[in-house]
Design a protein around this motif. Structure first.
Motif, PDB file in Angstrom:
ATOM      1  N   ILE A  18      29.217  -4.290 -18.162  1.00  0.00           N
ATOM      2  CA  ILE A  18      27.885  -4.263 -18.548  1.00  0.00           C
ATOM      3  C   ILE A  18      27.340  -5.547 -18.630  1.00  0.00           C
ATOM      4  O   ILE A  18      27.904  -6.293 -19.821  1.00  0.00           O
ATOM      5  N   SER A  19      25.971  -5.959 -18.402  1.00  0.00           N
ATOM      6  CA  SER A  19      25.633  -7.301 -18.754  1.00  0.00           C
ATOM      7  C   SER A  19      23.938  -7.305 -19.048  1.00  0.00           C
ATOM      8  O   SER A  19      23.443  -6.269 -18.657  1.00  0.00           O
ATOM      9  N   TYR A  30      19.612 -16.269 -31.165  1.00  0.00           N
ATOM     10  CA  TYR A  30      19.821 -14.865 -31.326  1.00  0.00           C
ATOM     11  C   TYR A  30      21.283 -14.271 -31.504  1.00  0.00           C
ATOM     12  O   TYR A  30      22.115 -14.940 -31.120  1.00  0.00           O
ATOM     13  N   VAL A  31      21.366 -13.297 -32.585  1.00  0.00           N
ATOM     14  CA  VAL A  31      22.481 -12.719 -32.497  1.00  0.00           C
ATOM     15  C   VAL A  31      22.275 -11.614 -31.641  1.00  0.00           C
ATOM     16  O   VAL A  31      21.068 -10.857 -31.515  1.00  0.00           O
ATOM     17  N   LEU A  32      23.240 -11.265 -30.660  1.00  0.00           N
ATOM     18  CA  LEU A  32      23.094 -10.380 -29.691  1.00  0.00           C
ATOM     19  C   LEU A  32      24.302  -9.139 -29.873  1.00  0.00           C
ATOM     20  O   LEU A  32      25.229  -9.361 -30.429  1.00  0.00           O
ATOM     21  N   ILE A  67      32.968  -8.301 -26.333  1.00  0.00           N
ATOM     22  CA  ILE A  67      31.424  -8.708 -26.342  1.00  0.00           C
ATOM     23  C   ILE A  67      31.536 -10.424 -26.170  1.00  0.00           C
ATOM     24  O   ILE A  67      32.075 -10.865 -26.800  1.00  0.00           O
ATOM     25  N   SER A  68      30.614 -10.897 -25.211  1.00  0.00           N
ATOM     26  CA  SER A  68      30.797 -12.293 -24.989  1.00  0.00           C
ATOM     27  C   SER A  68      29.355 -12.790 -24.539  1.00  0.00           C
ATOM     28  O   SER A  68      28.566 -11.981 -24.155  1.00  0.00           O
ATOM     29  N   VAL A  76      24.572 -11.646 -22.378  1.00  0.00           N
ATOM     30  CA  VAL A  76      25.320 -11.089 -23.116  1.00  0.00           C
ATOM     31  C   VAL A  76      26.060  -9.819 -22.459  1.00  0.00           C
ATOM     32  O   VAL A  76      25.584  -8.824 -21.822  1.00  0.00           O
ATOM     33  N   ASP A  77      27.519 -10.047 -22.382  1.00  0.00           N
ATOM     34  CA  ASP A  77      28.197  -9.044 -21.496  1.00  0.00           C
ATOM     35  C   ASP A  77      29.360  -8.297 -22.575  1.00  0.00           C
ATOM     36  O   ASP A  77      29.582  -8.674 -23.547  1.00  0.00           O
TER      37      ASP A  77
END
Length: 119
Positions: A18-19, A30-32, A67-68, A76-77
């Motif tokens: 998911i993206s 940002y922190v995601l 998470i990336s 963010v994926d």
């Protein structure tokens, strides 16, 4: 503004990515994070990635989820492998300047994408 996508119906043991598209000029600040909410349950933290790329996960997804973040695409994926029926939930992306596992601390949220894992 955050826009999540990529959810769907998969069988247990399958993989899904998911993206979340993050618009604006402050992506790098940002922190995601990803959170999820299963039917009848409270929202829970899944994973987060800091500005420097450090990652944190809830125990139940460690070793299965990754998470990336992509600075060029501003996304963010969340790569999810070995999915289990217990992973079924609406997944939400979130962004904020502070790093935390507490959803209430995040100022910006996507609309959610549904992931359903059948047994």
């Amino acid at each position: 503004q955050l826009q999540a996508s990529g959810g769907g119906l998969v069988q247990a043991g399958a993989s899904l990515k998911i993206s979340c598209q993050v618009s604006g000029r402050t992506f790098g600040s940002y922190v995601l994070a990803w959170f999820r909410q299963a039917p009848g349950k409270e929202r829970e933290f899944v994973a987060r990635i800091t500005r420097l790329g450090n990652t944190y996960y809830r125990d139940s997804v460690k070793g299965r989820f990754t998470i990336s973040r992509n600075r060029v695409r501003q996304t963010v994926d969340l790569q999810m492998n070995s999915l289990e029926p217990e992973d079924t939930a609406v997944y939400y992306c979130a962004a904020d300047y502070a790093g935390t596992d507490i959803g209430e601390k995040y100022s910006y949220w996507g609309q959610g994408t549904l992931v359903t894992v059948s047994s």
